[in-house]
Design a protein around this motif. Structure first.
Motif, short mmCIF file in Angstrom:
data_model
loop_
_atom_site.label_atom_id
_atom_site.label_comp_id
_atom_site.label_asym_id
_atom_site.label_seq_id
_atom_site.Cartn_x
_atom_site.Cartn_y
_atom_site.Cartn_z
N GLU A 123 26.56 33.99 48.51
CA GLU A 123 25.14 34.10 48.30
C GLU A 123 24.50 33.80 49.63
O GLU A 123 24.41 32.66 50.05
CB GLU A 123 24.71 33.07 47.23
CG GLU A 123 23.31 33.26 46.78
CD GLU A 123 23.00 32.51 45.49
OE1 GLU A 123 23.80 31.65 45.07
OE2 GLU A 123 21.94 32.79 44.91
N GLY A 124 24.14 34.87 50.35
CA GLY A 124 23.60 34.67 51.69
C GLY A 124 22.35 35.49 51.91
O GLY A 124 21.78 36.04 50.96
N ALA A 125 21.94 35.57 53.19
CA ALA A 125 20.71 36.30 53.53
C ALA A 125 20.83 37.76 53.12
O ALA A 125 19.85 38.41 52.76
CB ALA A 125 20.46 36.17 55.02
N LYS A 126 22.04 38.30 53.17
CA LYS A 126 22.22 39.73 52.87
C LYS A 126 22.17 40.02 51.38
O LYS A 126 21.96 41.16 50.97
CB LYS A 126 23.57 40.19 53.41
CG LYS A 126 23.61 40.46 54.89
CD LYS A 126 24.92 41.16 55.18
CE LYS A 126 25.17 41.40 56.64
NZ LYS A 126 26.63 41.57 56.84
N GLY A 127 22.45 39.00 50.57
CA GLY A 127 22.45 39.22 49.12
C GLY A 127 23.57 38.44 48.47
O GLY A 127 24.32 37.72 49.13
N LYS A 128 23.65 38.57 47.14
CA LYS A 128 24.61 37.81 46.35
C LYS A 128 25.71 38.74 45.90
O LYS A 128 25.44 39.82 45.36
CB LYS A 128 23.86 37.24 45.15
CG LYS A 128 24.63 36.25 44.31
CD LYS A 128 23.64 35.62 43.32
CE LYS A 128 24.31 34.59 42.44
NZ LYS A 128 23.33 33.95 41.54
N LEU A 129 26.96 38.30 46.09
CA LEU A 129 28.11 39.13 45.73
C LEU A 129 28.88 38.42 44.62
O LEU A 129 29.31 37.28 44.77
CB LEU A 129 29.00 39.33 46.97
CG LEU A 129 30.18 40.28 46.86
CD1 LEU A 129 29.72 41.70 46.60
CD2 LEU A 129 31.01 40.22 48.15
N ILE A 130 29.06 39.13 43.49
CA ILE A 130 29.68 38.54 42.30
C ILE A 130 30.87 39.40 41.88
O ILE A 130 30.79 40.63 41.94
CB ILE A 130 28.67 38.46 41.14
CG1 ILE A 130 27.45 37.61 41.54
CG2 ILE A 130 29.31 37.91 39.87
CD1 ILE A 130 26.33 37.62 40.51
N LEU A 131 31.94 38.75 41.43
CA LEU A 131 33.09 39.48 40.91
C LEU A 131 33.10 39.31 39.39
O LEU A 131 32.98 38.19 38.88
CB LEU A 131 34.36 38.87 41.52
CG LEU A 131 35.67 39.64 41.40
CD1 LEU A 131 35.58 40.99 42.10
CD2 LEU A 131 36.82 38.82 42.00
N GLN A 132 33.22 40.42 38.65
CA GLN A 132 33.33 40.33 37.20
C GLN A 132 34.76 40.71 36.81
O GLN A 132 35.19 41.85 37.03
CB GLN A 132 32.32 41.26 36.50
CG GLN A 132 32.33 41.11 34.97
CD GLN A 132 31.26 41.94 34.27
OE1 GLN A 132 30.55 42.72 34.91
NE2 GLN A 132 31.14 41.78 32.97
N GLY A 133 35.49 39.76 36.23
CA GLY A 133 36.91 39.95 35.94
C GLY A 133 37.11 40.75 34.65
O GLY A 133 36.84 40.26 33.56
N LEU A 134 37.59 41.97 34.80
CA LEU A 134 37.82 42.83 33.63
C LEU A 134 39.30 43.00 33.34
O LEU A 134 39.68 43.85 32.55
CB LEU A 134 37.22 44.23 33.87
CG LEU A 134 35.75 44.33 34.23
CD1 LEU A 134 35.36 45.80 34.37
CD2 LEU A 134 34.88 43.65 33.20
N SER A 135 40.14 42.21 34.00
CA SER A 135 41.57 42.52 33.99
C SER A 135 42.40 41.40 33.39
O SER A 135 43.55 41.19 33.77
CB SER A 135 42.03 42.80 35.42
OG SER A 135 41.23 43.81 35.97
N ASN A 136 41.82 40.69 32.44
CA ASN A 136 42.53 39.55 31.87
C ASN A 136 43.26 39.88 30.57
O ASN A 136 43.80 39.01 29.91
CB ASN A 136 41.54 38.40 31.66
CG ASN A 136 40.89 37.99 32.97
OD1 ASN A 136 41.50 38.12 34.03
ND2 ASN A 136 39.65 37.54 32.93
N GLY A 137 43.28 41.15 30.22
CA GLY A 137 43.99 41.59 29.02
C GLY A 137 45.49 41.71 29.24
O GLY A 137 45.99 41.37 30.31
N PRO A 138 46.22 42.20 28.23
CA PRO A 138 47.68 42.17 28.25
C PRO A 138 48.34 42.94 29.40
O PRO A 138 49.43 42.59 29.81
CB PRO A 138 48.09 42.78 26.91
CG PRO A 138 46.85 43.16 26.20
CD PRO A 138 45.67 42.65 26.94
#
Ligand SMILES: *Cc1c(COP(=O)(O)O)cnc(C)c1O
Length: 496
Positions: free
Chosen positions: A109-124
């Motif tokens: 979270e910096g001057a350039k913007g906020k970068l977030i990872l959304q984990g979609l790979s927790n399935g089998p």
């Protein structure tokens, strides 16, 4: 809610209204087009407010009921509750909550913007395809039981899709899976994942040949309409509408978890191949979810990046399609792209049909508006929020190293393509959510190259290569394949 084909004339659509259940088990529309809702259901601010506190399963129910209006609500609620559980999506990182299903992690979270990872790979199977495929398995079982019917899924895989389908359909009543893969060509991990399944309704067939030989066999069997009907053969490829709609849910989830008020916007970056994942983001945006940009991230196979930069869609020949270290994005054309083009040309099915006929005859089309082009709709792309970028092997290695050094987590190669491109589109005040489409353990060779150490394996996967494997090896022989399927489907057993 009814569904139309992207190639249907209005007269034929009016004559054949399709419900969700009618198109659930199918793929392409009979006219060769893809199904879409006649209108996108809209979400209100009040709904978004109410949805902020829901569990993932309840959110999935709220969104699906807008699309699957012909499934009784109590049944749909039971299906989503059974699908989106912490047990099914248990492979979250140690410091993340499996109950979140798709946990968010703020990277910077910096001057350039906020970068977030959304984990979609927790399935089998440790890839995002489980998000939709697990629901599909339960929907299929439900629909087949209702009609006292059965389905034999027949497909070819070089990795992710086949294993996601098998883990979704294993043990399901009324369903068998016949999955072809090129013998001894998949990674040891991927092979072990698929072949260690001991369920009697899963048939792994290792074909002596390459992936194209497998695909040719699927085509040959699919073109034999009599055989297909007699043995109730179906597919689960990425154009299946239910798969797309199940993916819409995690865009809502990501938005609701990254914001506190509906005045805010977010952007998403999506590692893309067949345009199935990001198509779901487009649909979420059309429903009124406050999404600013949808960033298409490709690898060296940059068919989509080229279109979103220039308006020219040019499919690649096999010799121009690269084998990369993000292999699940190695595509020559994007099979879900027609769903967006239909929208872009104002839902004109005749136009859409003509453009995709041109893909078959001339290898592509040009909407740039340049003299001699097929149209000028490229100028409208920005209004849909789409932008793009691409990433190559060297970028993946660098990004995997940087993310490891800066944030202490290991990301997979596809997600690395996403982060690399997302950084080029950061904007202050608009959080950028990158979808994590696989876990690093699946693509360990490249992790080793980037970091010099192995990727961490989630619990339960430690010795997967040592498990007993169940598969048959077969020549690329269509007659032999048909005989193998026929012997194992009940149509043959009950034949006089
Ligand atoms: C399938 C896949 C993709 C590409 O998704 P599309 O829906 O085809 O655009 C990206 N990353 C991984 C790990 C995949 O398995």
């Amino acid at each position: 809610m009814h569904y139309v084909s992207t190639r249907a004339t209005s007269a034929s659509a009016a004559r054949n209204p399709h419900g969700f259940s009618d198109i659930l088990l199918g793929g392409l529309a009979p006219d060769g087009g893809l199904y879409l809702p006649a209108d996108y259901p809209q979400v209100t601010g009040a709904e978004l407010d109410a949805w902020r506190s829901l569990s993932y399963a309840d959110l999935a129910y709220e969104i699906l009921r807008k699309f699957a209006t012909d499934i009784p609500e109590a049944d749909l609620k039971a299906l989503t509750a059974k699908t989106y559980t912490a047990e099914v999506y248990r492979n979250a990182r140690a410091d993340e909550s499996a109950a979140e299903i798709t946990p968010l992690r703020v990277l910077e979270e910096g001057a350039k913007g906020k970068l977030i990872l959304q984990g979609l790979s927790n399935g089998p199977t440790l890839a995002f395809k489980d998000m939709a495929m697990q629901l599909l398995g339960n929907l299929f079982e439900y629909a087949l039981a209702k009609n006292n019917d059965e389905l034999n899924i027949f497909g070819a895989t070089s990795g992710d899709t086949g294993s996601a389908a098998e883990y979704a359909m294993r043990g399901k009543r009324g369903i068998r899976v016949f999955m072809l893969s090129p013998h001894a060509k998949m990674s040891a991990f991927q092979t072990a994942q698929m072949f260690s399944l001991q369920d009697p309704n899963i048939f792994n067939i290792a074909v002596e040949g390459v992936f194209d030989d497998c695909q040719d066999m699927v085509k040959a069997v699919s073109n034999d309409l009599e055989f297909k009907a007699r043995h109730k053969i179906g597919t689960v490829n990425s154009i299946n509408w239910a798969r797309v709609v199940a993916q819409v849910v995690y865009y809502f989830r990501g938005y609701l978890k990254a914001t506190t008020s509906n005045e805010q916007k977010v952007s998403f970056t999506v590692p893309s191949g067949n345009f199935g994942n990001i198509c779901a983001g487009h649909i979420a945006r059309m429903m009124g979810l406050p999404i600013d940009k949808l960033v298409v991230a490709t690898n060296e196979n940059n068919v989509l990046d080229e279109f979103f930069r220039t308006g020219v869609y040019r499919v690649r020949k096999p010799a121009e399609t690269f084998h990369t270290s993000s292999p699940s994005m190695d595509i020559s054309k994007a099979s879900n792209f027609e769903r967006f083009v239909y929208e872009l040309v104002g839902r004109d099915a005749d136009r859409t049909h003509a453009l995709f006929r041109k893909v078959d005859t001339h290898g592509g089309f040009d909407l740039s508006g340049a003299p001699g082009s097929d149209g000028d709709e490229f100028k409208r792309v920005a209004a849909y929020g789409f932008v793009s970028g691409c990433s190559k092997h060297e970028d993946r290695l660098n990004t995997i190293r940087e993310v490891f050094d800066d944030y202490g987590i290991t990301i997979d190669t596809h997600t690395a393509d996403g982060i690399k491109v997302a950084r080029e589109h950061l904007a202050p005040g608009v959080p950028m959510i990158v979808l994590e489409t696989a876990l690093a353990a699946k693509f360990n060779e490249t992790i080793l190259e980037a970091l010099g150490t192995d990727a961490e394996r989630p619990a339960g996967f430690e010795n997967i290569e040592a498990l007993p494997q169940r598969f048959v090896v077969m020549k690329a022989d269509v007659a032999q394949m048909k005989a193998y399927i026929a012997e194992r489907t009940s149509a043959e057993r009950t034949a006089p």
